[in-house]
Design an enzyme around this catalytic site. Structure first.
Site, mmCIF file in Angstrom:
data_model
loop_
_atom_site.group_PDB
_atom_site.id
_atom_site.type_symbol
_atom_site.label_atom_id
_atom_site.label_comp_id
_atom_site.label_asym_id
_atom_site.label_seq_id
_atom_site.Cartn_x
_atom_site.Cartn_y
_atom_site.Cartn_z
ATOM 1 C CG HIS A 89 -0.449 0.180 2.526
ATOM 2 N ND1 HIS A 89 -0.159 -0.870 3.373
ATOM 3 C CD2 HIS A 89 -0.156 1.298 3.229
ATOM 4 C CE1 HIS A 89 0.278 -0.402 4.522
ATOM 5 N NE2 HIS A 89 0.297 0.908 4.462
ATOM 6 C CG ASP A 226 0.518 -4.256 2.857
ATOM 7 O OD1 ASP A 226 1.014 -3.706 1.863
ATOM 8 O OD2 ASP A 226 -0.279 -3.686 3.625
ATOM 9 C CB SER A 649 2.747 1.644 6.368
ATOM 10 O OG SER A 649 1.494 1.657 7.003
#
Length: 718
Positions: A89, A226, A649
């Site tokens: 992402h 991810d 992240s």
């Protein structure tokens, strides 16, 4: 740059940071350069095997492998040729920007089989932190006679430029940022080196990189793969940063992280190093109430309305989906976060908890004779009461009309309204104009028009009429309240949306354009909001600063880390799950669990749909070297009690040897208030297991050259 805050109190913070750790030792986003010795000792008691030099200050320090990824995420260098791992992402916009209906890398994934196939990206970079130092005395001296926040910001910028000029005389590729810590009670200067030639190398299909979608976002258990892979390129002569050129070569870092396929156990040491964006754990109870009622609640409401329109258009047209996939993901992420945070605030009674703690601070202030600025809680309550009303309007305004709206017309109108990006000769004002680049590949007129119409009505329904821009009178009088017709005319008749149109600021026809007037009307409302809120915000900042200082001074026997501000931080803890109402969470997921969800995808659950090849790859009986040695299964995602927030992240998750075991990508729903209150019993970091990452690179991508490059020779085909 964030608004500066008033002068600091006594310099007691260094003293307080050197006191023994409290029982909540796992909480904390610690700066590395001044990591307390006691903190390091606790880390080592948990299983950390490196010393201070190996962590921060030595030439091969682990922190040198960690990067700020494009100013919004974190990443880690994993090879001697500059490969970088981050989250899928985090790389999503780059993946989207290279995708077309014919070559949809979001949908189908991407693997560059040679260096020549690696895809360059505009406006992306990685930044390495070189060092950090305390410059509080220097900053306080420069700000001593300054009162207004604007002047303070100018002084900080000037000092920052001065320090940057100084380091550039040593190395022209370096620059310095000065940031406030501890609510402005301390100031640190950080030296960075940015590499701007960053190329996309590998990504799995969206079905895996975003597996679970919004259904699973912020939830546990997770099975999302991810990750995405980029490469840093550099000047072939100097080996240092350089703008994109076909002649650039892969960067050869001095330090990269070793990928480990050894896995982890329940209770194993775990550590993240990354760039957490923003936390507010020193925030007063009054500030939390404004966050809940005047920021989170309206943000969720507006985004929910907009996302319904966006999603409907995306599902009807593949070309629209490609254009809006990244925008939808960005919007929905903090739509759900806002909802979850408010739920957690209420479920644990956080505001009341803070009020009780503030009573303790008040009592301590009443007895202390220390020369400090004391918090005026009555004044703080009054200030927030007034600001809350304005903050509610601002949230509705920003979500409806600014770049946050994801509406192209709004972006252009706001730029015109504030005079940004003026083109033409500076010495001939009458010939100056604005001309927007053709970015029609990034938005769709029908989708944008409907979103704008829906948000225009929604804004009116939720704010007092004094905050309505003047064009609402036009909507009523000329369009009979038809928002869709008004939006359509803006898109079809205004010069703002016409490719190649030059909009001359000094022409007599300038203010006859409906789009120009729309932007000017927005600026009028924005200026009014800023004027009314500015003095309140400055006064509140002073009180919040005193509150932070009072807490630290009152608790001098405990260490205190600063709130996150997108500077490098370390968080340590252990692998492990949590207990919610007597039901254990488990601390990892397996391939079996994703296959079960994929079956739901076959039955219509969109977020669990995956290609047949993914069913096959994750249904095999023998995962070879990628299987965990104890469970015998391919473990996909896992939990630790590391302290993270947005910006983390892509942060590398290290074991006690400093080896890479995963990438952090999310937190859990049960602790979404952790930005303002860390719950050590519930707060968890969700990471993707590095064995899952390499398995997908190997078995799906057949990326043999990359697997060799990261030190994991491809598994032999049976």
């Amino acid at each position: 740059m964030k608004k500066m805050k008033a002068k600091s109190i006594l310099g007691f913070l260094l003293l307080s940071l050197c006191n023994p750790l409290s029982s909540s030792a796992d909480e904390g986003m610690w700066t590395l350069y001044n990591l307390p010795e006691q903190t390091l000792e606790v880390m080592q008691s948990y299983g950390f095997q490196l010393n201070r030099d190996q962590l921060y200050s030595g030439p091969n320090a682990l922190k040198n492998a960690v990067v700020n990824f494009s100013g919004y995420c974190s990443g880690v260098v994993v090879s001697p040729d500059g490969l970088v791992f981050t989250n899928h992402h985090c790389g999503f916009e780059a993946i989207r920007s290279h995708s077309t209906v014919d070559h949809d890398y979001m949908l189908n994934g991407f693997y560059a089989k040679t260096y020549a196939d690696e895809l360059p990206n505009e406006n992306m970079f990685v930044s390495f932190m070189k060092n950090q130092e305390d410059v509080t005395n220097r900053v306080e001296s420069a700000l001593k006679t300054i009162k207004s926040s604007d002047e303070k910001e100018q002084v900080i910028d000037s000092l920052q430029n001065l320090m940057t000029d100084s380091v550039k005389r040593i190395d022209s590729t370096l620059h310095v940022n000065i940031d406030a810590f501890y609510e402005g009670n301390k100031w640190y200067a950080t030296t960075y080196q940015d590499f701007t030639d960053l190329r996309l190398v590998f990504t799995v299909p969206k079905s895996m990189g975003k597996f679970g979608g919004e259904t699973d976002n912020w939830m546990w258990p997770r099975q999302t793969c991810d990750f995405s892979v980029f490469r840093i390129y550099c000047d072939p002569k100097t080996g240092g940063p350089a703008a994109y050129s076909k002649d650039n070569v892969p960067y050869h870092p001095k330090r990269w992280a070793q990928v480990s396929l050894d896995g982890y156990d329940d209770g194993s040491y775990a550590m993240t190093i990354g760039y957490p964006g923003s936390t507010s754990r020193y925030l007063s109870s009054y500030g939390i109430q404004v966050r809940r009622d005047d920021e989170n609640a309206p943000r969720a409401q507006v985004r929910g309305v907009k996302q319904e329109v966006m999603l409907r258009h995306m599902r009807a047209d593949e070309a629209v989906r490609i254009k809006y996939d990244s925008k939808f993901a960005q919007s929905s992420n903090y739509w759900k976060n806002s909802i979850g945070m408010n739920k957690c605030i209420d479920s644990i009674g956080l505001i009341n908890q803070k009020r009780l703690f503030e009573q303790k601070i008040q009592a301590w202030q009443d007895t202390t004779k220390a020369d400090i600025h004391k918090v005026d809680f009555a004044r703080l309550a009054s200030l927030y009461s007034r600001l809350g009303k304005l903050e509610y309007v601002w949230t509705n305004f920003s979500e409806t009309f600014t770049r946050r709206s994801n509406i192209e017309f709004n972006v252009r109108a706001m730029k015109l309204g504030n005079g940004m990006e003026v083109k033409g000769p500076e010495n001939k004002p009458k010939k100056q104009y604005h001309e927007f680049d053709d970015n029609s590949n990034e938005w769709d007129a029908a989708t944008d028009e409907e979103m704008l119409a829906v948000l225009l009505k929604n804004y009116r329904d939720h704010v007092d009429k004094e905050w309505l821009p003047a064009f609402y009178q036009t909507i009523d009088k000329q369009y009979g309240g038809n928002y869709q017709a008004f939006a359509r005319d803006l898109y079809t008749k205004s010069l703002i949306m016409k490719p190649g149109a030059k909009i001359y600021f000094n022409s007599k026809d300038y203010k006859k354009d409906a789009g120009v007037n729309y932007g000017l009307d927005l600026q009028d409302v924005l200026a009014n909001l800023q004027e009314q809120s500015s003095a309140l915000e400055d006064s509140i900042a002073d009180q919040e600063k005193y509150l932070c200082a009072a807490k630290i001074r009152m608790e001098q026997d405990q260490p205190h880390y600063s709130d996150a501000n997108f500077t490098m931080r370390l968080s340590y803890g252990k692998v492990g799950g949590f207990d919610l109402g007597g039901k254990p969470s488990g601390y990892y997921t397996t391939a079996e669990s994703i296959v079960e969800k994929m079956k739901k995808g076959d039955n219509g659950v969109i977020d669990y749909q995956a290609e047949p090849i993914m069913h096959q790859l994750l249904s095999v009986k023998d995962f070879g070297r990628y299987a965990d040695k104890k469970s015998g299964q391919l473990q996909l995602c896992f939990l630790t009690n590391n302290d993270i927030t947005g910006g983390n992240s892509g942060s590398p998750m290290f074991n006690g040897k400093g080896q890479l075991i995963g990438l952090a990508f999310d937190g859990n729903w049960d602790s979404l208030s952790s930005d303002i209150n860390f719950d050590r019993h519930l707060a968890r970091c969700i990471g993707v297991d590095i064995r899952y990452v390499v398995y997908m690179m190997d078995k799906w991508g057949h990326a043999d050259r990359l697997i060799r490059e990261i030190g994991c020779a491809p598994e032999a085909t049976k």
